[in-house]
Write a protein that holds these residues in place. Structure first.
Motif, PDB file in Angstrom:
ATOM      1  N   PRO A  91     -28.606  -7.589 -16.471  1.00  0.00           N
ATOM      2  CA  PRO A  91     -27.551  -7.850 -17.456  1.00  0.00           C
ATOM      3  C   PRO A  91     -27.175  -6.653 -18.311  1.00  0.00           C
ATOM      4  CG  PRO A  91     -29.602  -8.959 -18.061  1.00  0.00           C
ATOM      5  CD  PRO A  91     -29.782  -8.458 -16.667  1.00  0.00           C
ATOM      6  N   THR A  92     -28.068  -5.658 -18.446  1.00  0.00           N
ATOM      7  CA  THR A  92     -27.687  -4.470 -19.222  1.00  0.00           C
ATOM      8  C   THR A  92     -26.556  -3.698 -18.552  1.00  0.00           C
ATOM      9  OG1 THR A  92     -29.355  -3.094 -18.114  1.00  0.00           O
ATOM     10  CG2 THR A  92     -29.996  -4.193 -20.188  1.00  0.00           C
ATOM     11  N   HIS A  93     -26.435  -3.837 -17.248  1.00  0.00           N
ATOM     12  CA  HIS A  93     -25.450  -3.072 -16.483  1.00  0.00           C
ATOM     13  C   HIS A  93     -24.369  -3.942 -15.851  1.00  0.00           C
ATOM     14  CE1 HIS A  93     -28.195   0.170 -17.167  1.00  0.00           C
ATOM     15  NE2 HIS A  93     -27.540   1.010 -16.388  1.00  0.00           N
ATOM     16  N   GLN A  94     -24.441  -5.244 -16.092  1.00  0.00           N
ATOM     17  CA  GLN A  94     -23.455  -6.149 -15.498  1.00  0.00           C
ATOM     18  C   GLN A  94     -22.387  -6.486 -16.544  1.00  0.00           C
ATOM     19  OE1 GLN A  94     -25.881  -9.426 -14.239  1.00  0.00           O
ATOM     20  NE2 GLN A  94     -26.805  -8.310 -12.535  1.00  0.00           N
ATOM     21  N   PRO A  95     -21.168  -6.011 -16.351  1.00  0.00           N
ATOM     22  CA  PRO A  95     -20.112  -6.286 -17.334  1.00  0.00           C
ATOM     23  C   PRO A  95     -19.719  -7.760 -17.329  1.00  0.00           C
ATOM     24  CG  PRO A  95     -19.209  -5.152 -15.427  1.00  0.00           C
ATOM     25  CD  PRO A  95     -20.691  -5.169 -15.244  1.00  0.00           C
ATOM     26  N   LEU A 154      -8.365   1.595 -14.362  1.00  0.00           N
ATOM     27  CA  LEU A 154      -8.525   1.120 -12.992  1.00  0.00           C
ATOM     28  C   LEU A 154      -9.955   0.622 -12.823  1.00  0.00           C
ATOM     29  CD1 LEU A 154      -6.712   4.008 -11.075  1.00  0.00           C
ATOM     30  CD2 LEU A 154      -5.754   1.830 -11.841  1.00  0.00           C
ATOM     31  N   VAL A 155     -10.102  -0.605 -12.362  1.00  0.00           N
ATOM     32  CA  VAL A 155     -11.410  -1.266 -12.343  1.00  0.00           C
ATOM     33  C   VAL A 155     -11.774  -1.586 -10.896  1.00  0.00           C
ATOM     34  CG1 VAL A 155     -12.741  -3.190 -13.231  1.00  0.00           C
ATOM     35  CG2 VAL A 155     -10.912  -2.207 -14.632  1.00  0.00           C
ATOM     36  N   PHE A 156     -12.886  -1.015 -10.433  1.00  0.00           N
ATOM     37  CA  PHE A 156     -13.237  -1.085  -9.015  1.00  0.00           C
ATOM     38  C   PHE A 156     -14.625  -1.696  -8.799  1.00  0.00           C
ATOM     39  CE2 PHE A 156     -10.519   2.904  -9.103  1.00  0.00           C
ATOM     40  CZ  PHE A 156      -9.378   2.256  -8.640  1.00  0.00           C
ATOM     41  N   SER A 157     -14.795  -2.225  -7.591  1.00  0.00           N
ATOM     42  CA  SER A 157     -16.051  -2.895  -7.246  1.00  0.00           C
ATOM     43  C   SER A 157     -17.084  -1.905  -6.723  1.00  0.00           C
ATOM     44  CB  SER A 157     -15.794  -3.962  -6.183  1.00  0.00           C
ATOM     45  OG  SER A 157     -15.504  -3.358  -4.925  1.00  0.00           O
ATOM     46  N   ARG A 158     -18.334  -2.284  -6.901  1.00  0.00           N
ATOM     47  CA  ARG A 158     -19.431  -1.558  -6.258  1.00  0.00           C
ATOM     48  C   ARG A 158     -19.600  -2.027  -4.818  1.00  0.00           C
ATOM     49  NH1 ARG A 158     -25.798  -2.703  -6.723  1.00  0.00           N
ATOM     50  NH2 ARG A 158     -26.604  -0.706  -5.969  1.00  0.00           N
ATOM     51  N   GLN A 159     -19.456  -3.340  -4.596  1.00  0.00           N
ATOM     52  CA  GLN A 159     -19.734  -3.933  -3.290  1.00  0.00           C
ATOM     53  C   GLN A 159     -18.500  -3.884  -2.391  1.00  0.00           C
ATOM     54  OE1 GLN A 159     -19.049  -5.560  -6.032  1.00  0.00           O
ATOM     55  NE2 GLN A 159     -18.285  -7.642  -5.702  1.00  0.00           N
ATOM     56  N   HIS A 184     -18.351  -0.548 -10.577  1.00  0.00           N
ATOM     57  CA  HIS A 184     -19.474  -1.460 -10.819  1.00  0.00           C
ATOM     58  C   HIS A 184     -19.027  -2.553 -11.794  1.00  0.00           C
ATOM     59  CE1 HIS A 184     -21.263   2.037  -9.042  1.00  0.00           C
ATOM     60  NE2 HIS A 184     -22.475   1.500  -9.006  1.00  0.00           N
ATOM     61  N   ASP A 185     -18.047  -3.348 -11.345  1.00  0.00           N
ATOM     62  CA  ASP A 185     -17.209  -4.109 -12.263  1.00  0.00           C
ATOM     63  C   ASP A 185     -17.638  -5.544 -12.529  1.00  0.00           C
ATOM     64  OD1 ASP A 185     -16.575  -5.247  -9.813  1.00  0.00           O
ATOM     65  OD2 ASP A 185     -14.411  -5.191 -10.127  1.00  0.00           O
ATOM     66  N   SER A 186     -18.815  -5.975 -12.052  1.00  0.00           N
ATOM     67  CA  SER A 186     -19.153  -7.385 -12.262  1.00  0.00           C
ATOM     68  C   SER A 186     -20.647  -7.615 -12.089  1.00  0.00           C
ATOM     69  CB  SER A 186     -18.379  -8.275 -11.289  1.00  0.00           C
ATOM     70  OG  SER A 186     -18.941  -8.177  -9.987  1.00  0.00           O
ATOM     71  N   ILE A 187     -21.038  -8.887 -12.148  1.00  0.00           N
ATOM     72  CA  ILE A 187     -22.439  -9.245 -11.920  1.00  0.00           C
ATOM     73  C   ILE A 187     -22.896  -8.891 -10.516  1.00  0.00           C
ATOM     74  CG2 ILE A 187     -22.557 -11.053 -13.667  1.00  0.00           C
ATOM     75  CD1 ILE A 187     -22.036 -13.095 -11.408  1.00  0.00           C
ATOM     76  N   ALA A 188     -21.957  -8.549  -9.636  1.00  0.00           N
ATOM     77  CA  ALA A 188     -22.332  -8.105  -8.292  1.00  0.00           C
ATOM     78  C   ALA A 188     -23.054  -6.761  -8.324  1.00  0.00           C
ATOM     79  CB  ALA A 188     -21.095  -8.015  -7.395  1.00  0.00           C
ATOM     80  N   VAL A 189     -23.115  -6.111  -9.478  1.00  0.00           N
ATOM     81  CA  VAL A 189     -23.963  -4.924  -9.625  1.00  0.00           C
ATOM     82  C   VAL A 189     -25.394  -5.262  -9.224  1.00  0.00           C
ATOM     83  CG1 VAL A 189     -24.990  -3.357 -11.333  1.00  0.00           C
ATOM     84  CG2 VAL A 189     -22.525  -3.808 -11.361  1.00  0.00           C
ATOM     85  N   LEU A 240      -6.236 -22.916 -10.698  1.00  0.00           N
ATOM     86  CA  LEU A 240      -7.602 -22.461 -10.914  1.00  0.00           C
ATOM     87  C   LEU A 240      -7.626 -20.940 -10.842  1.00  0.00           C
ATOM     88  CD1 LEU A 240     -10.679 -22.984 -11.221  1.00  0.00           C
ATOM     89  CD2 LEU A 240     -10.798 -23.053  -8.707  1.00  0.00           C
ATOM     90  N   ALA A 241      -8.120 -20.301 -11.900  1.00  0.00           N
ATOM     91  CA  ALA A 241      -8.303 -18.850 -11.922  1.00  0.00           C
ATOM     92  C   ALA A 241      -9.771 -18.544 -11.679  1.00  0.00           C
ATOM     93  CB  ALA A 241      -7.859 -18.273 -13.256  1.00  0.00           C
ATOM     94  N   VAL A 242     -10.023 -17.484 -10.924  1.00  0.00           N
ATOM     95  CA  VAL A 242     -11.393 -17.107 -10.582  1.00  0.00           C
ATOM     96  C   VAL A 242     -11.571 -15.618 -10.867  1.00  0.00           C
ATOM     97  CG1 VAL A 242     -13.166 -17.058  -8.789  1.00  0.00           C
ATOM     98  CG2 VAL A 242     -11.392 -18.845  -8.740  1.00  0.00           C
ATOM     99  N   GLU A 243     -12.550 -15.310 -11.728  1.00  0.00           N
ATOM    100  CA  GLU A 243     -12.846 -13.906 -12.028  1.00  0.00           C
ATOM    101  C   GLU A 243     -14.275 -13.812 -12.536  1.00  0.00           C
ATOM    102  OE1 GLU A 243     -10.121 -10.533 -13.742  1.00  0.00           O
ATOM    103  OE2 GLU A 243     -11.052 -11.583 -15.445  1.00  0.00           O
TER     104      GLU A 243
END
Length: 688
Positions: free
Chosen positions: A486-490, A531-536, A476-481, A625-628
């Motif tokens: 915002p309490t749960h979005q890193p 190790l950092v993984f996505s939810r989506q 659950h590694d980003s605002i894509a949560v 350009l970096a995107v994260e």
């Protein structure tokens, strides 16, 4: 009560500590003065160890959770025969010495874990007890108890105030870790005042409620009472034990029972008065009577005999259980068995793809049957982090008659299970995993949402400082949560992790990079990995078109280079990799030469030779350009003064994940707009 020799040994240890603190003009004399009798009884009569081999497999583990009292431990190590000289004692807290201000694993022989941040050592001790129980359940056979030792910890009032100790103690009681014994230096004083102003609950009742045996020693100088309490603790194999020893901080000094004796040298005059009060010669300093040294050095002969017997027992065990013995030895040395990675999946190209947390779960379960040292769990989040090891059982107390198994996968409960259930205890989870890694014989992993890495930061920092091989899984590694808001979005958490020296952070961009991330994590030695993984779900890239995913092992690699030397470099990690791939194609349709770089791990990339780094990010290409989907902090080192970073330097919002990403600019259109702005700026600069 004690005999004359016992008392001389105790006072020798006490005043080695006092003299070292005074010489350094820095340190904590109060605890060694008050707690040394109970430490002496433990080390002289109970602790199973071999000073000539601090790494002996079946030694008892000793943790000084109250690490500020480090001279208590250093004095014991020197006097019992470890490779720590009197000159080392005299160099306490000095540059280059082997006796730093707080105990450091790997720095001083006999120090099991790095302690000082209060409460961490209690959590470490719980982890060591878990590792011992798990290895014993897996490898011991009738007549061959090759793993059979205890974990001892000395804790202070401050340790028991810290929440991490409470979290860990609660879990230890539930797990019935009967070989865990905590000696509580109950001196009623902390750094700033007496405990009566902050800490008045019934600590014994609290630990009893956790499921611990609680024992009391009313006089911390009564060696017989201490001995009896430790014996009773050893005899209860169903519960961990808390031995509450009423001691006096700065015992014998003019500042006895005052916070003034906690964290400052006594001063020359008070050292003199303390020695006189306890009947110790004022001079010479660092006095070691021959009979005290001779008695305490008996630990060498005892330890050697114990280890020799164990070596014989292990040889017999290995003869009867050849494969198990080889597996155990390999695990204790941190080795990986042949074929451990043979079943790591290769994921086919898929435009829809899968979440990297899903891919991680598949990779873990492909590896686990072939890697018996892999063990761990989550903070009550297995269904979300996908970290349950299927068919590997749950680590829980062995079932008693009439009890029903309620394990995560129906495989039953026992101390042999490899799935640990930490409960909602992230802080303790991190400290416990450190203890497991320090114990040896396992590769522990933890799992929670990336946002809750904040709760684990202290033990993660200590793992990095101690060079412990712990794998932290964050999902659950980003605002894509999305809707959780915002309490749960890193936002800043990736930057926080990357700021820790010796911690490798890997954020893979698709399922095949995830497989390589696990390979990198397991092949790492002497360092933690996050190790950092996505939810989506993320597209699984077609590796016949794009570079092979093993480029991840070098931290950053050219994913897609087009057909010409690049005029622009797009770089990203994790879920934003597919975004730059799509943007690059749109930019190429306008005739622009674009390079895509996947940057899953800054630490791995920075460890590569400069020639390789320059081949990925050519210095002549300044348009970058970096995107994260996190804070932009840190990316500027890679984009340079001619580049830009598309990130998020503010908190998120509650909405569906695809909406939050779009509204905060993580779209192909915004990537292209930013890229064109960089190129326009570069062109304008060139014309000036």
């Amino acid at each position: 009560m004690s005999n004359v020799l016992d008392q001389r040994c105790i006072d020798t240890l006490r005043f080695l500590a006092v003299d070292a603190v005074q010489k350094a003009d820095s340190g904590h004399p109060g605890m060694p003065l008050g707690a040394m009798p109970m430490a002496y009884v433990l080390w002289d009569r109970f602790l199973k160890h071999n000073p000539r081999n601090p790494g002996w497999t079946d030694r008892d583990r000793f943790v000084l959770s109250a690490g500020h009292g480090s001279m208590l431990l250093y004095a014991l190590l020197h006097m019992t025969g470890y490779d720590l000289s009197l000159d080392d004692i005299k160099q306490f807290r000095q540059w280059g010495s082997r006796t730093p201000g707080h105990p450091e694993r790997g720095h001083t022989p006999g120090v099991e874990v790095t302690t000082g941040p209060l409460g961490q050592g209690v959590g470490n001790a719980v982890g060591m007890a878990i590792a011992e129980a798990q290895l014993a359940a897996r490898y011991n056979r009738p007549g061959h108890a090759v793993i059979d030792h205890r974990t001892w910890v000395i804790a202070s009032d401050g340790d028991l105030m810290e929440g991490v100790a409470s979290e860990a103690a609660s879990l230890a009681g539930h797990l019935k870790l009967g070989k865990l014994i905590c000696l509580y230096d109950d001196n009623h004083v902390t750094l700033a005042a007496g405990t009566d102003i902050t800490f008045t609950e019934d600590r014994g009742a609290r630990f009893a409620a956790y499921g611990w045996q609680v024992l009391h020693v009313d006089d911390g100088n009564d060696l017989d009472a201490i001995h009896a309490a430790l014996q009773a603790a050893c005899e209860d194999t169903e519960r961990p034990s808390l031995v509450m020893v009423r001691t006096h901080l700065g015992y014998g000094s003019p500042e006895q029972d005052s916070f003034k004796a906690h964290g400052s040298p006594l001063g020359e005059e008070d050292v003199r008065r303390t020695k006189q009060a306890l009947g110790w010669p004022v001079e010479p300093t660092f006095l070691v009577p021959d009979d005290a040294l001779s008695h305490l050095r008996e630990a060498v002969a005892r330890g050697t005999a114990l280890e020799d017997k164990w070596n014989d027992d292990f040889a017999a065990y290995a003869q009867a259980n050849r494969d198990l013995a080889a597996e155990l030895e390999r695990g204790l040395h941190g080795g990986l068995p042949d074929g451990w990675d043979a079943k790591i999946p290769v994921f086919p190209a898929d435009a829809k793809g899968m979440a990297t947390r899903e891919a991680s779960g598949k990779v873990m379960n492909a590896i686990a049957p072939h890697l018996p040292t892999l063990t761990g769990g989550s903070a009550d989040l297995d269904p979300s982090t996908k970290t349950a090891l299927k068919g590997m059982g749950d680590f829980n107390p062995p079932l008693q008659a009439g009890e029903d198994a309620q394990g995560s996968d129906g495989a039953g409960w026992s101390h042999a299970g490899r799935n640990l259930h930490f409960g909602v205890r992230e802080h303790a989870m991190g400290a416990i995993a450190n203890g497991m890694a320090a114990h040896g014989g396992c590769i522990p992993f933890t799992a929670t949402f990336l946002i809750f890495s904040d709760y684990m930061r202290p033990p993660m920092r200590l793992a990095a400082l101690s060079r412990l091989h712990v794998i932290h899984v964050f999902t659950h590694d980003s605002i894509a949560v999305g809707e959780d808001g915002p309490t749960h979005q890193p936002i800043e958490q990736l930057a926080n992790l990357r700021a820790v020296p010796n911690l490798t952070v890997i954020r893979p961009g698709d399922a095949n990079e995830t497989a390589m991330a696990w390979r990198a994590a397991l092949q790492t030695r002497d360092a933690p990995v996050s190790l950092v993984f996505s939810r989506q779900a993320l597209p699984t890239l077609d590796r016949t078109r794009f570079a092979a995913a093993d480029g991840l092992l070098r931290g950053g690699y050219v994913l897609d280079d087009g057909e010409r030397d690049p005029a622009l470099i797009l770089m990203a990690s994790g879920s934003e990799v597919h975004l730059i791939v799509d943007a690059a194609q749109r930019l190429r349709d306008t005739g622009l030469a674009v390079r895509c770089v996947s940057m899953p791990s800054w630490e791995l990339f920075d460890a590569q030779p400069a020639s390789y780094r320059d081949s990925v990010l050519p210095p002549v290409v300044r348009a970058r350009l970096a995107v994260e989907a996190g804070v932009t902090q840190g990316w500027w080192r890679y984009v340079g003064d001619g580049g830009d970073v598309l990130g998020i330097d503010h908190f998120g919002a509650s909405a569906p994940g695809d909406v939050t990403l779009r509204e905060f600019g993580f779209s192909v259109e915004e990537v292209c707009r930013r890229a064109q702005a960089i190129l326009s700026s570069a062109t304008a600069s060139a014309r000036r």
